[in-house]
Enzyme design. Structure first.
Site, PDB file in Angstrom:
ATOM      1  CG  HIS A   8       6.509  37.169  97.230  1.00  0.00           C
ATOM      2  ND1 HIS A   8       6.108  37.175  98.538  1.00  0.00           N
ATOM      3  CD2 HIS A   8       7.350  36.101  97.114  1.00  0.00           C
ATOM      4  CE1 HIS A   8       6.654  36.155  99.177  1.00  0.00           C
ATOM      5  NE2 HIS A   8       7.428  35.488  98.343  1.00  0.00           N
ATOM      6  CG  HIS A  31      -1.420  37.601 103.006  1.00  0.00           C
ATOM      7  ND1 HIS A  31      -1.460  36.235 103.076  1.00  0.00           N
ATOM      8  CD2 HIS A  31      -0.117  37.957 103.047  1.00  0.00           C
ATOM      9  CE1 HIS A  31      -0.231  35.779 103.169  1.00  0.00           C
ATOM     10  NE2 HIS A  31       0.604  36.799 103.140  1.00  0.00           N
ATOM     11  CG  ASP A  42       5.445  43.722 102.076  1.00  0.00           C
ATOM     12  OD1 ASP A  42       6.515  43.616 102.701  1.00  0.00           O
ATOM     13  OD2 ASP A  42       5.052  42.895 101.244  1.00  0.00           O
TER      14      ASP A  42
END
Ligand code: CMC
Length: 430
Positions: free
Chosen positions: A270, A309, A365
């Site tokens: 995460h 994702h 990210d």
């Protein structure tokens, strides 16, 4: 848009065990899992359940906050496209929007900004308890402890049914997240804590609390930081937000519910992924080594961190915006040499069948860590930055949950697969 579920049709189900047919209403493209309990083989049968261990196909709530279309790569907060918010709004304006549902008036925004910066200061005892941590303690662990501490300092936050107490805790959460994060950062560096300055804006305060009161703040870097925080502000029912909702459904105080989110975010799958991306880029070291690394990914020896994702099966719109922000930041700081590795990795992955078939694209990210690093923020602090950004989303989702008349304590069922009843065996006889 009606907020009450509208019946769109029905689902007919025939149970081959009994031959019986049932009809269930379809609302919001969904059937109610509890309706399935009517499907029984006998009166003492519990009724049919659904099995969905990672919530792959279960809506846990009805929410009006964030819209996400993973196939089309669309993200909107309260209806506003993320691209427009990143270009035109500010982090605190977005925070208000998420919490209240509408953009603030100029007066509301001014009042909110003041309330937040006035509350950024954190009680001295939290600073004292942080001193007890090892110098190399991970700042996310310290952040968890800090929020545990806040929960004891604001016992009135237990009154989750009180509107004013809720708002107090919401404002404190957004205000104090960066301060505790900065305290952890300064502690790791063996430096004194820098108090927030209520005459400065929120994002400038973050940089000053991190790098010292004398730090010369470049407005372009403040804007880049603000954009990063906007992009992280909410992402509907992700792991940490679901944790906040589930824990908050026990009616624990806001700080403790938010703490569940901090813990979930800490995980490498995460929020911890931004840290893992930088570690990976450093290990790869140069664009020449990208192809060898890709072989490892495809033979399942490594994950390409910052890719893939659960919901996006297209380019994460936040990754596109961050990639653009990289240019603005590097104009001030000079180019991060790892950018070349990241760009080569992305290009190789997007042209590779392994990634194409699985619809794996860069996520938020992939590039955010490069900006954080350029700002001088060490890798261990990246997830703290994510937590600062996500704070408004957590509290907005918590507020929606606590006001939702459908919400009860969150309590999944299980399929028991253990042994049947058996008699205890004395230790001497085992
Ligand atoms: N590198 C290599 N293979 C991958 C990756 C990756 N990053 N992500 C998914 N796959 C493969 C996976 O092995 C699987 O292959 P197969 O079907 O052959 O077994 C397939 O793609 C589907 O993946 P999954 O693990 O079933 O997908 P998921 O929805 O359970 O996991 C994820 C989503 C984000 C946890 C995963 O993509 C991942 O681990 N990515 C790397 C970590 C990361 O970047 N996390 C940040 C997520 S975005 C920010 C946030 O929400 O916190």
């Amino acid at each position: 848009m009606s907020t009450e579920p509208q019946v769109e049709g029905t689902l007919s189900v025939t149970d081959s065990r009994t031959g019986q047919t049932y009809e269930f209403p379809i609302t919001d493209g969904t059937v109610r899992a509890t309706d399935l309990r009517q499907i029984k083989t006998s009166d003492d049968d519990f009724g049919l359940m659904t099995y969905d261990p990672a919530f792959m196909n279960t809506a846990s709530c009805r929410s009006a906050i964030t819209y996400l279309d993973g196939d089309a790569g669309v993200l909107r907060y309260r209806g506003y496209p993320i691209e427009q918010l990143a270009a035109k709004s500010t982090f605190l304006e977005v925070a208000w929007l998420l919490i209240h549902g509408e953009l603030p008036t100029a007066k509301e925004l001014e009042g909110f900004e003041k309330q937040i910066v006035d509350r950024m200061v954190v009680q001295a005892e939290v600073g004292e308890s942080i001193k007890a941590f090892a110098r190399n303690a991970h700042p996310m662990g310290i952040l968890e402890a800090g929020f545990g501490h806040l929960s004891t300092l604001y016992p009135e936050a237990k009154q989750v049914e009180s509107g004013p107490e809720r708002m107090e805790a919401i404002i404190n959460t957004i205000a104090k997240m960066p301060t505790i994060g900065a305290m952890a950062f300064r502690h790791n560096q063996g430096k004194d804590i820098v108090a927030p300055d209520p005459s400065l804006d929120y994002s400038t305060n973050i940089l000053k609390m991190f790098f010292g009161a004398d730090y010369e703040v470049d407005p372009r870097l403040v804007r880049a930081l603000d954009i990063l925080l906007i992009l992280h502000a909410d992402h509907e029912q992700n792991c940490s937000t679901s944790a906040v909702r589930a824990v908050g459904s026990s009616q624990v105080d806001t700080y403790s519910a938010v703490n569940a989110g901090i813990a979930a975010l800490y995980g490498p799958l995460h929020g911890g992924a931004n840290e893992a991306v930088l570690v990976m880029l450093r290990e790869i070291g140069s664009a020449d080594n990208v192809s060898d690394f890709m072989d490892k990914v495809k033979s399942r020896e490594a994950l390409l961190m910052g890719f893939g994702h659960r919901v996006y099966k297209n380019y994460d719109p936040r990754a596109t915006i961050i990639k653009g922000a990289c240019d603005d930041v590097f104009e001030v700081t000079g180019v991060n040499p790892l950018l070349e590795v990241a760009v080569a990795l992305e290009a190789t992955a997007l042209a590779d069948d392994f990634f194409i078939q699985r619809k794996l694209y860069p996520n938020v990210d992939f590039y955010s860590g490069l900006i954080y690093e350029a700002l001088g923020i060490p890798t261990e602090m990246f997830t703290v930055m994510f937590a600062i950004g996500r704070a408004p989303g957590w509290v907005a989702q918590w507020l929606e949950m606590i006001q939702d008349k459908d919400q009860k304590i969150s309590r999944p069922r299980q399929i028991y697969i253990g042994s049947g009843e058996r008699d205890y065996v004395e230790v001497s006889a085992r």
